[in-house]
Design a protein around this motif. Structure first.
Motif, PDB file in Angstrom:
ATOM      1  N   MET A 165      21.718 -56.858 -32.389  1.00 32.08           N
ATOM      2  CA  MET A 165      22.822 -57.760 -32.214  1.00 32.08           C
ATOM      3  C   MET A 165      22.366 -59.096 -31.651  1.00 32.08           C
ATOM      4  N   VAL A 166      21.368 -59.076 -30.809  1.00 26.07           N
ATOM      5  CA  VAL A 166      20.855 -60.317 -30.249  1.00 26.07           C
ATOM      6  C   VAL A 166      20.329 -61.192 -31.378  1.00 26.07           C
ATOM      7  N   ASN A 167      19.744 -60.565 -32.348  1.00 26.96           N
ATOM      8  CA  ASN A 167      19.209 -61.284 -33.494  1.00 26.96           C
ATOM      9  C   ASN A 167      20.320 -62.010 -34.247  1.00 26.96           C
ATOM     10  N   ASP A 168      21.465 -61.354 -34.450  1.00 27.37           N
ATOM     11  CA  ASP A 168      22.595 -61.967 -35.161  1.00 27.37           C
ATOM     12  C   ASP A 168      23.119 -63.182 -34.413  1.00 27.37           C
ATOM     13  N   GLY A 169      23.210 -63.099 -33.106  1.00 28.27           N
ATOM     14  CA  GLY A 169      23.683 -64.222 -32.299  1.00 28.27           C
ATOM     15  C   GLY A 169      22.741 -65.405 -32.389  1.00 28.27           C
ATOM     16  N   HIS A 170      21.472 -65.128 -32.405  1.00 28.30           N
ATOM     17  CA  HIS A 170      20.467 -66.190 -32.498  1.00 28.30           C
ATOM     18  C   HIS A 170      20.561 -66.895 -33.855  1.00 28.30           C
ATOM     19  N   ASN A 171      20.735 -66.135 -34.915  1.00 26.40           N
ATOM     20  CA  ASN A 171      20.876 -66.707 -36.253  1.00 26.40           C
ATOM     21  C   ASN A 171      22.135 -67.554 -36.349  1.00 26.40           C
ATOM     22  N   SER A 172      23.183 -67.115 -35.714  1.00 30.56           N
ATOM     23  CA  SER A 172      24.433 -67.855 -35.734  1.00 30.56           C
ATOM     24  C   SER A 172      24.277 -69.205 -35.043  1.00 30.56           C
ATOM     25  N   ASP A 173      23.603 -69.217 -33.888  1.00 27.05           N
ATOM     26  CA  ASP A 173      23.367 -70.473 -33.167  1.00 27.05           C
ATOM     27  C   ASP A 173      22.472 -71.405 -33.985  1.00 27.05           C
ATOM     28  N   GLU A 174      21.464 -70.848 -34.607  1.00 26.82           N
ATOM     29  CA  GLU A 174      20.550 -71.651 -35.435  1.00 26.82           C
ATOM     30  C   GLU A 174      21.288 -72.219 -36.642  1.00 26.82           C
ATOM     31  N   SER A 175      22.149 -71.425 -37.232  1.00 28.09           N
ATOM     32  CA  SER A 175      22.944 -71.876 -38.369  1.00 28.09           C
ATOM     33  C   SER A 175      23.873 -73.018 -37.976  1.00 28.09           C
ATOM     34  N   LYS A 176      24.511 -72.880 -36.776  1.00 23.36           N
ATOM     35  CA  LYS A 176      25.391 -73.953 -36.291  1.00 23.36           C
ATOM     36  C   LYS A 176      24.597 -75.236 -36.057  1.00 23.36           C
ATOM     37  N   GLN A 177      23.380 -75.090 -35.504  1.00 29.07           N
ATOM     38  CA  GLN A 177      22.531 -76.261 -35.242  1.00 29.07           C
ATOM     39  C   GLN A 177      22.112 -76.919 -36.562  1.00 29.07           C
ATOM     40  N   ASN A 178      21.760 -76.104 -37.564  1.00 28.44           N
ATOM     41  CA  ASN A 178      21.378 -76.635 -38.879  1.00 28.44           C
ATOM     42  C   ASN A 178      22.564 -77.381 -39.520  1.00 28.44           C
ATOM     43  N   THR A 179      23.737 -76.813 -39.387  1.00 28.04           N
ATOM     44  CA  THR A 179      24.930 -77.450 -39.936  1.00 28.04           C
ATOM     45  C   THR A 179      25.195 -78.781 -39.234  1.00 28.04           C
ATOM     46  N   ALA A 180      25.054 -78.805 -37.926  1.00 31.53           N
ATOM     47  CA  ALA A 180      25.268 -80.037 -37.157  1.00 31.53           C
ATOM     48  C   ALA A 180      24.219 -81.087 -37.540  1.00 31.53           C
ATOM     49  N   ASP A 181      22.969 -80.650 -37.670  1.00 29.08           N
ATOM     50  CA  ASP A 181      21.909 -81.584 -38.063  1.00 29.08           C
ATOM     51  C   ASP A 181      22.172 -82.150 -39.457  1.00 29.08           C
ATOM     52  N   MET A 182      22.586 -81.284 -40.365  1.00 28.42           N
ATOM     53  CA  MET A 182      22.870 -81.717 -41.726  1.00 28.42           C
ATOM     54  C   MET A 182      24.047 -82.697 -41.741  1.00 28.42           C
ATOM     55  N   THR A 183      25.057 -82.430 -40.932  1.00 27.15           N
ATOM     56  CA  THR A 183      26.229 -83.328 -40.851  1.00 27.15           C
ATOM     57  C   THR A 183      25.811 -84.703 -40.358  1.00 27.15           C
ATOM     58  N   VAL A 184      24.984 -84.751 -39.326  1.00 24.14           N
ATOM     59  CA  VAL A 184      24.503 -86.027 -38.789  1.00 24.14           C
ATOM     60  C   VAL A 184      23.668 -86.753 -39.844  1.00 24.14           C
ATOM     61  N   PHE A 185      22.803 -86.014 -40.527  1.00 25.66           N
ATOM     62  CA  PHE A 185      21.960 -86.604 -41.569  1.00 25.66           C
ATOM     63  C   PHE A 185      22.811 -87.225 -42.676  1.00 25.66           C
ATOM     64  N   VAL A 186      23.807 -86.481 -43.147  1.00 28.56           N
ATOM     65  CA  VAL A 186      24.675 -86.967 -44.223  1.00 28.56           C
ATOM     66  C   VAL A 186      25.479 -88.185 -43.760  1.00 28.56           C
ATOM     67  N   GLN A 187      25.984 -88.157 -42.540  1.00 25.14           N
ATOM     68  CA  GLN A 187      26.731 -89.304 -42.014  1.00 25.14           C
ATOM     69  C   GLN A 187      25.841 -90.543 -41.943  1.00 25.14           C
ATOM     70  N   ASN A 188      24.612 -90.377 -41.458  1.00 26.67           N
ATOM     71  CA  ASN A 188      23.686 -91.508 -41.398  1.00 26.67           C
ATOM     72  C   ASN A 188      23.365 -92.036 -42.796  1.00 26.67           C
ATOM     73  N   LEU A 189      23.158 -91.124 -43.724  1.00 28.41           N
ATOM     74  CA  LEU A 189      22.867 -91.516 -45.098  1.00 28.41           C
ATOM     75  C   LEU A 189      24.035 -92.290 -45.703  1.00 28.41           C
ATOM     76  N   LEU A 190      25.240 -91.818 -45.487  1.00 26.95           N
ATOM     77  CA  LEU A 190      26.419 -92.513 -46.003  1.00 26.95           C
ATOM     78  C   LEU A 190      26.584 -93.890 -45.368  1.00 26.95           C
ATOM     79  N   GLN A 191      26.300 -94.002 -44.081  1.00 27.51           N
ATOM     80  CA  GLN A 191      26.380 -95.304 -43.408  1.00 27.51           C
ATOM     81  C   GLN A 191      25.346 -96.275 -43.978  1.00 27.51           C
ATOM     82  N   GLN A 192      24.146 -95.775 -44.230  1.00 25.54           N
ATOM     83  CA  GLN A 192      23.103 -96.622 -44.819  1.00 25.54           C
ATOM     84  C   GLN A 192      23.508 -97.080 -46.220  1.00 25.54           C
TER      85      GLN A 192
END
Length: 91
Positions: free
Chosen positions: A1-28
């Motif tokens: 179960m600890v493994n699932d929680g870690h993957n979930s946090d990593e997935s949220k971080q990847n999604t947040a990073d991707m959102t920031v990347f896309v926003q920056n790209l759109l602004q550029q």
């Protein structure tokens, strides 16, 4: 179960990073399109000014030549040469 929680946090971080990347790209992209748009508008304005200057120069030349209206200066001489040909042919 600890493994699932870690993957979930990593997935949220990847999604947040991707959102920031896309926003920056759109602004550029928006910034680049705005720059291109401004450049095109400036060039169109310059072209319009040059056309107005050319039109004024043509009108000034017409006034100097004493040409009235919008007829081309070549038309009267063309008509005169046609008249001369017809007179020459009938003589």
């Amino acid at each position: 179960m600890v493994n699932d929680g870690h993957n979930s946090d990593e997935s949220k971080q990847n999604t947040a990073d991707m959102t920031v990347f896309v926003q920056n790209l759109l602004q550029q992209m928006q910034s680049r399109f705005q720059t291109m748009s401004d450049s095109i508008i400036t060039k169109i304005d310059d072209m319009g000014n040059r056309i107005n200057e050319l039109e004024q120069s043509i009108n000034d030349l017409k006034a100097e030549m004493g040409v009235d209206g919008f007829s081309s200066p070549l038309e009267p001489s063309k008509q005169n040469s046609d008249d001369a040909k017809q007179d020459g042919g009938s003589a």
